[in-house]
Design a protein around this motif. Structure first.
Motif, PDB file in Angstrom:
ATOM      1  N   ALA A  88       6.623  -4.432   7.787  1.00 47.65           N
ATOM      2  CA  ALA A  88       5.663  -5.168   8.613  1.00 47.65           C
ATOM      3  C   ALA A  88       4.458  -5.618   7.791  1.00 47.65           C
ATOM      4  CB  ALA A  88       5.213  -4.300   9.790  1.00 47.65           C
ATOM      5  N   GLY A  89       4.044  -6.874   8.000  1.00 46.86           N
ATOM      6  CA  GLY A  89       2.898  -7.383   7.251  1.00 46.86           C
ATOM      7  C   GLY A  89       2.351  -8.664   7.846  1.00 46.86           C
ATOM      8  N   VAL A  90       1.136  -9.000   7.445  1.00 47.13           N
ATOM      9  CA  VAL A  90       0.460 -10.214   7.914  1.00 47.13           C
ATOM     10  C   VAL A  90      -0.173 -10.924   6.724  1.00 47.13           C
ATOM     11  CG1 VAL A  90       0.003  -9.366  10.250  1.00 47.13           C
ATOM     12  CG2 VAL A  90      -1.630  -8.867   8.405  1.00 47.13           C
ATOM     13  N   ALA A  91      -0.668 -12.148   6.969  1.00 44.78           N
ATOM     14  CA  ALA A  91      -1.264 -12.950   5.892  1.00 44.78           C
ATOM     15  C   ALA A  91      -2.698 -13.336   6.232  1.00 44.78           C
ATOM     16  CB  ALA A  91      -0.435 -14.210   5.649  1.00 44.78           C
ATOM     17  N   GLN A  92      -3.526 -13.402   5.198  1.00 42.24           N
ATOM     18  CA  GLN A  92      -4.902 -13.884   5.334  1.00 42.24           C
ATOM     19  C   GLN A  92      -5.198 -14.742   4.123  1.00 42.24           C
ATOM     20  OE1 GLN A  92      -8.018 -13.655   3.791  1.00 42.24           O
ATOM     21  NE2 GLN A  92      -8.932 -14.730   5.521  1.00 42.24           N
ATOM     22  N   ASP A 103     -11.785  -9.358   8.824  1.00 46.65           N
ATOM     23  CA  ASP A 103     -10.480  -9.804   8.347  1.00 46.65           C
ATOM     24  C   ASP A 103      -9.945  -8.872   7.267  1.00 46.65           C
ATOM     25  OD1 ASP A 103     -10.265 -11.930  10.061  1.00 46.65           O
ATOM     26  OD2 ASP A 103     -11.017 -13.415   8.638  1.00 46.65           O
ATOM     27  N   TRP A 104     -10.808  -8.408   6.391  1.00 45.13           N
ATOM     28  CA  TRP A 104     -10.389  -7.448   5.368  1.00 45.13           C
ATOM     29  C   TRP A 104      -9.858  -6.169   6.018  1.00 45.13           C
ATOM     30  CZ3 TRP A 104      -9.816  -7.117   0.106  1.00 45.13           C
ATOM     31  CH2 TRP A 104     -10.247  -8.221  -0.646  1.00 45.13           C
ATOM     32  N   GLN A 105     -10.595  -5.657   6.993  1.00 51.00           N
ATOM     33  CA  GLN A 105     -10.171  -4.425   7.656  1.00 51.00           C
ATOM     34  C   GLN A 105      -8.846  -4.625   8.386  1.00 51.00           C
ATOM     35  OE1 GLN A 105     -13.752  -3.855   9.899  1.00 51.00           O
ATOM     36  NE2 GLN A 105     -14.672  -2.488   8.376  1.00 51.00           N
ATOM     37  N   TRP A 106      -8.665  -5.792   9.001  1.00 50.25           N
ATOM     38  CA  TRP A 106      -7.432  -6.111   9.736  1.00 50.25           C
ATOM     39  C   TRP A 106      -6.215  -6.098   8.814  1.00 50.25           C
ATOM     40  CZ3 TRP A 106      -4.896 -11.065   9.091  1.00 50.25           C
ATOM     41  CH2 TRP A 106      -3.829 -11.294   9.971  1.00 50.25           C
ATOM     42  N   ILE A 107      -6.322  -6.783   7.674  1.00 48.78           N
ATOM     43  CA  ILE A 107      -5.160  -6.897   6.798  1.00 48.78           C
ATOM     44  C   ILE A 107      -4.890  -5.589   6.047  1.00 48.78           C
ATOM     45  CG2 ILE A 107      -6.335  -7.822   4.741  1.00 48.78           C
ATOM     46  CD1 ILE A 107      -3.940  -9.767   4.469  1.00 48.78           C
ATOM     47  N   MET A 149      -6.655 -16.033  -1.963  1.00 50.83           N
ATOM     48  CA  MET A 149      -5.846 -15.041  -1.261  1.00 50.83           C
ATOM     49  C   MET A 149      -6.266 -13.628  -1.653  1.00 50.83           C
ATOM     50  SD  MET A 149      -2.038 -16.813  -1.447  1.00 50.83           S
ATOM     51  CE  MET A 149      -1.316 -15.600  -0.347  1.00 50.83           C
ATOM     52  N   SER A 150      -7.554 -13.418  -1.856  1.00 51.90           N
ATOM     53  CA  SER A 150      -8.010 -12.132  -2.403  1.00 51.90           C
ATOM     54  C   SER A 150      -7.621 -10.949  -1.526  1.00 51.90           C
ATOM     55  CB  SER A 150      -9.527 -12.150  -2.619  1.00 51.90           C
ATOM     56  OG  SER A 150     -10.204 -12.456  -1.411  1.00 51.90           O
ATOM     57  N   ALA A 151      -7.770 -11.078  -0.210  1.00 52.10           N
ATOM     58  CA  ALA A 151      -7.460  -9.953   0.676  1.00 52.10           C
ATOM     59  C   ALA A 151      -5.960  -9.662   0.679  1.00 52.10           C
ATOM     60  CB  ALA A 151      -7.958 -10.246   2.095  1.00 52.10           C
ATOM     61  N   TYR A 152      -5.165 -10.708   0.792  1.00 46.10           N
ATOM     62  CA  TYR A 152      -3.708 -10.539   0.794  1.00 46.10           C
ATOM     63  C   TYR A 152      -3.234  -9.977  -0.542  1.00 46.10           C
ATOM     64  CZ  TYR A 152       1.248 -11.677   1.495  1.00 46.10           C
ATOM     65  OH  TYR A 152       2.610 -11.612   1.630  1.00 46.10           O
ATOM     66  N   ASN A 153      -3.711 -10.584  -1.647  1.00 45.12           N
ATOM     67  CA  ASN A 153      -3.323 -10.115  -2.976  1.00 45.12           C
ATOM     68  C   ASN A 153      -3.655  -8.637  -3.167  1.00 45.12           C
ATOM     69  OD1 ASN A 153      -2.676 -12.776  -3.444  1.00 45.12           O
ATOM     70  ND2 ASN A 153      -4.346 -13.174  -4.870  1.00 45.12           N
ATOM     71  N   ALA A 154      -4.857  -8.261  -2.739  1.00 40.85           N
ATOM     72  CA  ALA A 154      -5.323  -6.891  -2.954  1.00 40.85           C
ATOM     73  C   ALA A 154      -4.463  -5.888  -2.187  1.00 40.85           C
ATOM     74  CB  ALA A 154      -6.785  -6.762  -2.536  1.00 40.85           C
ATOM     75  N   THR A 155      -4.100  -6.212  -0.947  1.00 38.90           N
ATOM     76  CA  THR A 155      -3.276  -5.272  -0.178  1.00 38.90           C
ATOM     77  C   THR A 155      -1.889  -5.133  -0.784  1.00 38.90           C
ATOM     78  OG1 THR A 155      -2.576  -7.003   1.399  1.00 38.90           O
ATOM     79  CG2 THR A 155      -4.512  -5.685   1.978  1.00 38.90           C
ATOM     80  N   LYS A 156      -1.322  -6.244  -1.249  1.00 40.37           N
ATOM     81  CA  LYS A 156       0.024  -6.172  -1.814  1.00 40.37           C
ATOM     82  C   LYS A 156       0.019  -5.486  -3.174  1.00 40.37           C
ATOM     83  CE  LYS A 156       2.211  -8.042   1.612  1.00 40.37           C
ATOM     84  NZ  LYS A 156       3.144  -7.246   2.428  1.00 40.37           N
ATOM     85  N   ALA A 157      -1.049  -5.678  -3.956  1.00 42.85           N
ATOM     86  CA  ALA A 157      -1.168  -4.956  -5.228  1.00 42.85           C
ATOM     87  C   ALA A 157      -1.259  -3.454  -4.969  1.00 42.85           C
ATOM     88  CB  ALA A 157      -2.396  -5.441  -5.993  1.00 42.85           C
ATOM     89  N   ALA A 158      -1.966  -3.095  -3.910  1.00 41.71           N
ATOM     90  CA  ALA A 158      -2.090  -1.675  -3.559  1.00 41.71           C
ATOM     91  C   ALA A 158      -0.744  -1.089  -3.148  1.00 41.71           C
ATOM     92  CB  ALA A 158      -3.104  -1.510  -2.426  1.00 41.71           C
ATOM     93  N   VAL A 159       0.092  -1.874  -2.461  1.00 43.62           N
ATOM     94  CA  VAL A 159       1.424  -1.399  -2.073  1.00 43.62           C
ATOM     95  C   VAL A 159       2.284  -1.166  -3.313  1.00 43.62           C
ATOM     96  CG1 VAL A 159       3.577  -2.025  -0.891  1.00 43.62           C
ATOM     97  CG2 VAL A 159       1.382  -2.409   0.231  1.00 43.62           C
ATOM     98  N   VAL A 160       2.162  -2.051  -4.308  1.00 43.42           N
ATOM     99  CA  VAL A 160       2.895  -1.854  -5.569  1.00 43.42           C
ATOM    100  C   VAL A 160       2.456  -0.545  -6.223  1.00 43.42           C
ATOM    101  CG1 VAL A 160       3.315  -2.739  -7.895  1.00 43.42           C
ATOM    102  CG2 VAL A 160       3.261  -4.320  -5.955  1.00 43.42           C
ATOM    103  N   SER A 161       1.152  -0.349  -6.345  1.00 42.48           N
ATOM    104  CA  SER A 161       0.639   0.853  -6.997  1.00 42.48           C
ATOM    105  C   SER A 161       1.009   2.112  -6.211  1.00 42.48           C
ATOM    106  CB  SER A 161      -0.887   0.752  -7.124  1.00 42.48           C
ATOM    107  OG  SER A 161      -1.414   1.902  -7.748  1.00 42.48           O
ATOM    108  N   LEU A 162       0.889   2.055  -4.891  1.00 42.61           N
ATOM    109  CA  LEU A 162       1.272   3.178  -4.047  1.00 42.61           C
ATOM    110  C   LEU A 162       2.737   3.547  -4.259  1.00 42.61           C
ATOM    111  CD1 LEU A 162       0.832   5.118  -1.571  1.00 42.61           C
ATOM    112  CD2 LEU A 162       1.538   3.182  -0.138  1.00 42.61           C
ATOM    113  N   SER A 163       3.600   2.541  -4.283  1.00 39.27           N
ATOM    114  CA  SER A 163       5.035   2.779  -4.422  1.00 39.27           C
ATOM    115  C   SER A 163       5.359   3.419  -5.761  1.00 39.27           C
ATOM    116  CB  SER A 163       5.801   1.458  -4.270  1.00 39.27           C
ATOM    117  OG  SER A 163       5.531   0.862  -3.013  1.00 39.27           O
TER     118      SER A 163
END
Length: 263
Positions: A88-92, A103-107, A149-163
């Motif tokens: 599940a994911g969304v875009a900003q 918006d940052w908190q939402w994404i 796409m700073s907010a989107y990029n940051a969340t997806k980078a965090a998912v990579v690092s988390l994984s």
């Protein structure tokens, strides 16, 4: 690949549903979770035609209680689950100055903490079973740095690092982790997208339609990665090339190439 048990968040449409169909056709027991209850109830019948034990459970990944209910249900009905896909994911989209903290908190709550909640809820079950596999869907946005796409990029980078971190932590427990980083492809990511840039919906749709891969193609690659216990899945050749350029070229060269591709 031997049929197993799988739970997929955001499973009622897009990549999640494509993955559910492939698994159901292969004899897997499939549970899709989605906050869109109407959509989930509309599609579960087609999965049950392929695999009679397929289930839909309403699930909002911003609520840990929803994920806990799913985990409880799967343990009761199936005795556990083998693969959990945090999809599940969304875009900003928008420049930092025009992106609100709301918006940052939402994404972050959906794209990052949704994955954290999924992993946190199902890790104890995986440990009790002495096996399990997390598939966390990130994006090439987590490896690259496309402007606006700073907010989107940051969340997806965090998912990579988390994984990658969880792979280190959970290896001793026979729990595997795969992180998937697709580029744009035809999906429903634009639905509910928040943006401060005019015409972004049309631009996103054009990028998605230009992809040589669709959701089914990427779902098949994910299943191969689960079978082989691969850590990273980078489905798009163009995305892989951009990542290699970022890693090995001088920063100024990479930036020029990146901007020439996104104009």
């Amino acid at each position: 690949m031997k049929p197993q048990r799988i739970f997929i968040t955001g499973g009622a449409s897009g990549l999640g549903f494509a993955l559910a169909q492939i698994c159901a056709k292969g004899g897997w027991r499939v549970c899709i979770g989605d906050r869109d209850i109407e959509r989930g109830e509309a599609v579960i019948g087609s999965l049950q035609k392929l695999q009679r034990q397929a289930m839909f459970m309403p699930c909002d990944v911003t609520r840990v209680s929803d994920l806990e209910q799913v985990a409880k249900k799967l343990e009761e009905e199936w005795g556990g689950v083998d693969v959990v896909v945090n999809n599940a994911g969304v875009a900003q989209v928008g420049q930092l100055a025009q992106t609100t903290l709301n918006d940052w908190q939402w994404i972050i709550d959906i794209n990052l903490l949704g994955v954290v909640r999924g992993c946190k809820v199902f890790t104890p079950m995986f440990k009790r079973q002495d096996h399990g596999h997390f598939v966390n869907v990130a994006s090439m946005a987590g490896l690259l740095d496309v402007p606006n796409m700073s907010a989107y990029n940051a969340t997806k980078a965090a998912v990579v690092s988390l994984s990658e971190t969880l792979q280190n932590e959970l290896k001793k427990d026979n729990i595997h982790v795969t992180v998937v980083c697709p580029s744009f492809f035809k999906t429903n990511l634009g639905h509910g997208m928040r943006t401060s840039i005019d015409g972004m919906e049309q631009k996103l749709d054009k990028l998605m339609r230009s992809s040589k891969l669709n959701a089914v193609d990427i779902a098949r690659l994910i299943m191969k990665a689960v079978d082989k216990k691969k850590t990273h899945v980078l489905p798009h050749r163009q995305g892989r090339m951009a990542w290699y350029m970022k890693r090995f070229l001088p920063r100024s060269w990479y930036q020029k190439l990146l901007y020439s591709r996104i104009k």
